[in-house]
Design a protein around this motif. Structure first.
Motif, short mmCIF file in Angstrom:
data_model
loop_
_atom_site.label_atom_id
_atom_site.label_comp_id
_atom_site.label_asym_id
_atom_site.label_seq_id
_atom_site.Cartn_x
_atom_site.Cartn_y
_atom_site.Cartn_z
N GLY A 207 0.81 -1.21 0.00
CA GLY A 207 0.00 0.00 0.00
C GLY A 207 0.85 1.26 0.00
O GLY A 207 0.49 2.26 -0.61
N GLY A 208 1.99 1.22 0.68
CA GLY A 208 2.84 2.40 0.78
C GLY A 208 3.56 2.71 -0.52
O GLY A 208 3.68 3.86 -0.91
N GLY A 274 -3.23 4.87 0.75
CA GLY A 274 -2.66 3.55 0.99
C GLY A 274 -1.56 3.52 2.02
O GLY A 274 -0.91 4.52 2.30
N GLY A 275 -1.38 2.35 2.61
CA GLY A 275 -0.24 2.10 3.48
C GLY A 275 -0.38 2.53 4.93
O GLY A 275 0.48 2.23 5.73
N LYS A 276 -1.45 3.25 5.26
CA LYS A 276 -1.58 3.72 6.64
C LYS A 276 -2.98 3.47 7.16
O LYS A 276 -3.97 3.74 6.47
N PHE B 353 9.99 2.66 1.66
CA PHE B 353 8.56 2.75 1.94
C PHE B 353 8.35 3.93 2.88
O PHE B 353 8.78 3.90 4.02
N HIS B 354 7.70 4.98 2.37
CA HIS B 354 7.57 6.21 3.16
C HIS B 354 6.72 6.00 4.40
O HIS B 354 6.80 6.76 5.34
N ASN B 355 5.88 4.97 4.38
CA ASN B 355 5.00 4.75 5.53
C ASN B 355 5.66 3.89 6.61
O ASN B 355 5.03 3.59 7.62
N PHE B 356 6.89 3.50 6.39
CA PHE B 356 7.60 2.66 7.36
C PHE B 356 8.72 3.45 8.04
O PHE B 356 9.27 4.38 7.45
#
Lengths: 328, 511
Positions: A207-208, A274-276, B353-356
């Motif tokens: 998703g990220g 996405g991703g969160k 991964f920007h969300n990690f």
């Protein structure tokens, strides 16, 4: 020099704690408390009763179940618009199986599995065509609703064993509806999956950043498939639960429920990009939808106004999400 | 009799915070000539173009157009004075038709009683005239997205003619054209010359330059190091001017021994081809302890070659061998399982991964690699995750407050280290670096070079694709020059110089 930079980044981390994380953790919860407080003040006599709790829990359960599946579709920067139709079709098939004499428990299991298969079909279509899930599930939404109408001859199905309806509608200790327990158990399982398993981590990665996930060796298509299957399974479960609560299978059941599901996920803090997002937030989001519905009835406001409030909440919470994201 | 001077740049200087893009640039463009601009990446060509088109203001110096001196130009001035830049990334609007693209912003109109409407008849007539001039035989109503790249380029040129531009600057117009299309473009350029327009032609391909150019100006470090008549120079002269008298020795790795042939072959690619021709029967070997670099012009297909090796893009044919055993790399997943790793060119799009946070970015791969506990359904071992990240943080000297920090808060160099850490945590054996120091500051660059050397010394295979020659010369033991999907030359470090690499990369068609 180095020290300065370290200080700066620490300060930034602190800043984020006050605003960004606070909203992400408690923002949704705040909305829920606020709504409950409004109801408590407006109708104190009705509000403070055991039946209120039971009703809110029961009413929210179907929403929560559908939203849990929708959460995964949104988490991979997609969407599943077919969930409402999946609820209707699985409910209808389960009802017809029972009317045909199949054991209620087996019918229930088959209904849920059917949801999984329908989700799988969505996933295969998304993978094979490369089209955005919005388009695919917009199509299957119409197709599955059509199939429901065809197999039911456009009329409601009832007359299945009363034991089924009774069991589904039971309140454990006369207080907590069974359906709420089912919904919360599902949430616990899925929360575990997202937080503790590699599968969950891979889905967040997908998703990220879909491209980076591909380069990092994540099987993008397999995970897309799994996500839509989870969405289908949740909708299937919701279909069976709704059938038990309503007591008959309506071909037009759950029309527009995808809107509630999307709303619950987004209000619950799931990022549309996405991703969160977190399962806990989705559950709270589902409760908010339930409380709005319940509260409107309690305040004897016209049901048409519910749509207006729901819409305003969706826009408000997503705008806030965007605002927070930009602030970073 | 000398041709009329259309544009003259006088001692133009342009400073950006921290860098001087142009130090003292003077040159002129005459009517009816093709003036070639030649220079390495970063020599200042694009800054020069942007000053002429009014995007940037010069810090000092001036531009003289039609005898009038300007301290700076605005895009509006450039337009009015007939200066037009055709960038490599074409600026046509794909969904509109050719004729709408030609007149976008100034559609011919008809006056009606209360309002104006688009005069399609007039537009069609004028469009046809312009297409005739550039030799594009297409209906002007065709959507631009249906055209080939060279046809789109012709539309761009026609667009320049639509406003009667007298100076047309073309930024590497032949970079993505086929041989045939280049011939056609040259015919158009000759026609424009004959109409008395001035053409600035930017290219790295020497044979093309020798063919189409009248004069050539070589840029180096933001200054004009010489303007010559093409007829008076050879390709070798140009390369010498471009690279400069003093070859930068300071980066060079003096301890690097040649003669890797005796060493064990770690990794080998045999006869690899891609359907799109970006790799044509490519074979190479990587020996133990060796760093192999790939030089070449932008668009030569080096990244595409590596994508095919890594399984991120399909191969038509070819074998990949690790320790002499064939391995399958049909997808990145397979490639990674078999010990390959790729640090991609665009960190943001295909890297992290920007969300990690940092630790999640580093520990991601061992999870996919099923290194621990039963496949995708396995559980995340948080202690392992943390240990893994801390280990890489120390080994790679990643500067961060903690491994729980979001990766987006790090500098480019540290982000790159996080990605590298991910691959090292996965115990990859062959590391492919595609433009490893793009957008990274000088200090971090040196650190990354040192890390690459450490990796090679510890027995890992290192492949590097880079467009910066000093970088390749600094880190590589062997440099392969890639051109149009083929390895055309291989230089051991001792024989590699900027001159011979540039010459091999730019030699173009040697029929």
């Amino acid at each position: 020099m180095k020290g300065e930079r370290n200080m700066a980044s620490k300060e930034r981390a602190k800043e984020k704690l006050t605003f960004n994380t606070l909203w992400q953790r408690f923002g949704t919860f705040g909305i829920l408390i606020l709504l409950l407080a409004i109801l408590a003040v407006a109708r104190p006599g009705h509000f403070f009763s055991v039946s209120t709790v039971t009703q809110i829990l029961a009413q929210s359960s179907v929403n929560i179940l559908i939203a849990l599946g929708e959460f995964f579709a949104i988490l991979i920067a997609g969407i599943d618009l077919s969930v409402g139709s999946v609820v209707a079709l699985t409910g209808m098939v389960t009802a017809q199986l029972m009317v045909a004499g199949v054991h209620p428990l087996l019918s229930l299991v088959l209904g849920v599995l059917l949801g999984g298969v329908l989700g799988l079909i969505n996933g295969v279509l998304v993978n094979r065509t490369g089209l955005h899930p919005f388009i695919i599930t917009l199509g299957t939404q119409a197709i599955l609703r059509g199939v429901t109408l065809i197999i039911s001859n456009s009329s409601a199905v009832f007359g299945f064993p009363a034991s089924f309806t009774r069991t589904i509608s039971v309140n454990v200790f006369g207080l907590v509806p069974l359906v709420a327990i089912i919904a919360l158990l599902t949430a616990v399982v899925l929360s575990f999956l997202t937080r503790q398993t590699k599968l969950g981590r891979n889905i967040y990665a997908l998703g990220g950043n879909r491209e980076a996930a591909w380069y990092a060796g994540i099987n993008v298509k397999l995970h897309t498939l799994i996500v839509f299957m989870i969405s289908g399974l949740c909708a299937g479960l919701a279909g069976v639960v709704l059938l038990g609560r309503v007591g008959s299978a309506e071909p037009a059941a759950a029309t527009g429920f995808e809107t509630y599901a999307i709303a619950a996920a987004i209000i619950g803090g799931t990022s549309f990009f996405g991703g969160k997002g977190k399962i806990f937030g989705v559950v709270i989001g589902g409760f908010i939808i339930g409380v709005i519905n319940f509260g409107m009835n309690l305040l004897s406001l016209p049901s048409t106004l519910q749509q207006v409030v729901m819409g305003a909440l969706i826009i408000g919470s997503v705008a806030l999400d965007r605002f927070v994201a930009n602030k970073k | 009799m000398q041709a009329q001077t259309l544009v003259q740049m006088k001692h133009v200087r342009k400073e950006f915070p921290g860098v001087t893009a142009l130090s003292d640039m003077s040159f002129d463009i005459r009517a009816g000539e093709v003036h070639v601009l030649l220079g390495e990446n970063g020599a200042g060509k694009s800054t020069l173009m942007k000053i002429l088109s009014g995007v940037h203001k010069p810090t000092s110096g001036s531009v003289v157009i039609d005898g009038k001196e300007y301290k700076s130009l605005t895009p509006h001035d450039a337009n009015r004075l007939g200066i037009r830049v055709i960038y490599q990334e074409l600026s046509v609007i794909p969904t509109l038709s050719i004729r709408e693209n030609l007149f976008v912003g100034r559609l011919p109109v008809k006056k009606r009683a209360f309002f104006h409407t688009v005069d399609y008849g007039e537009m069609q007539r004028r469009a046809e005239g312009l297409l005739e001039k550039v030799g594009l035989h297409r209906d002007a109503r065709t959507p631009v997205e249906d055209l080939s790249i060279s046809e789109k380029q012709q539309v761009e040129i026609a667009k320049a003619l639509a406003v009667d531009s007298r100076v047309i600057i073309m930024d590497e117009p032949t970079a993505s054209l086929t041989h045939e299309e280049v011939r056609h473009l040259f015919a158009v350029i000759r026609a424009l010359k004959a109409q008395g327009r001035g053409i600035v032609f930017i290219s790295h391909k020497l044979p093309e330059i020798m063919e189409i150019g009248d004069r050539v100006t070589v840029l180096k470090d933001g200054a004009n190091v010489g303007t010559k008549q093409i007829a008076d120079v050879t390709a070798d002269d140009l390369v010498t001017m471009m690279v400069g008298r003093q070859i930068r020795k300071n980066y060079q790795n003096e301890s690097a021994p040649d003669g890797f042939e005796q060493e064990e072959v770690l990794f080998e690619v045999k006869g690899l081809s891609r359907r799109d021709g970006k790799a044509r029967d490519v074979s190479f070997r990587l020996h133990k302890g060796e760093i192999l670099g790939f030089a070449g012009l932008v668009g030569a297909g080096r990244s595409e070659l590596m994508d095919a090796v890594f399984g991120a893009a399909p191969k038509q044919s070819g074998q990949i061998l690790l320790h002499g055993k064939e391995i399958r790399t049909k997808s990145p997943y397979q490639a990674i399982r078999n010990g390959l790793a790729m640090v991609t060119e665009n960190r943001r799009e295909t890297g992290f991964f920007h969300n990690f946070d940092i630790k999640q970015n580093i520990s991601l791969l061992p999870f996919v690699k099923t290194a621990r506990g039963g496949g995708t359904l396995g559980l995340i071992d948080r202690r392992f995750e943390k240990r893994c990240a801390e280990q890489q943080r120390k080994a790679l000297r990643i500067k961060c407050a903690s491994v729980n920090q979001p990766v987006t808060e790090l500098s480019g160099g540290n982000q790159q280290k996080v990605i590298l850490g991910r691959w090292l945590a996965a115990q990859s054996e062959i590391l492919i670096f595609d433009e490893p120091t793009k957008g990274i500051d000088v200090g971090s660059k040196a650190e990354i070079y040192a890390l690459m050397r450490e990796l090679a010394d510890s027995g890992k295979g290192v492949l590097v694709v880079s467009s910066e020659l000093p970088e390749l010369l600094a880190v590589c033991d062997t440099i392969a020059v890639y051109r149009e999907g083929e390895i055309v030359r291989v230089f051991p470090h001792s024989a590699a110089t900027e001159e011979n690499i540039v010459l091999a990369a730019a030699a173009g068609d040697t029929e």
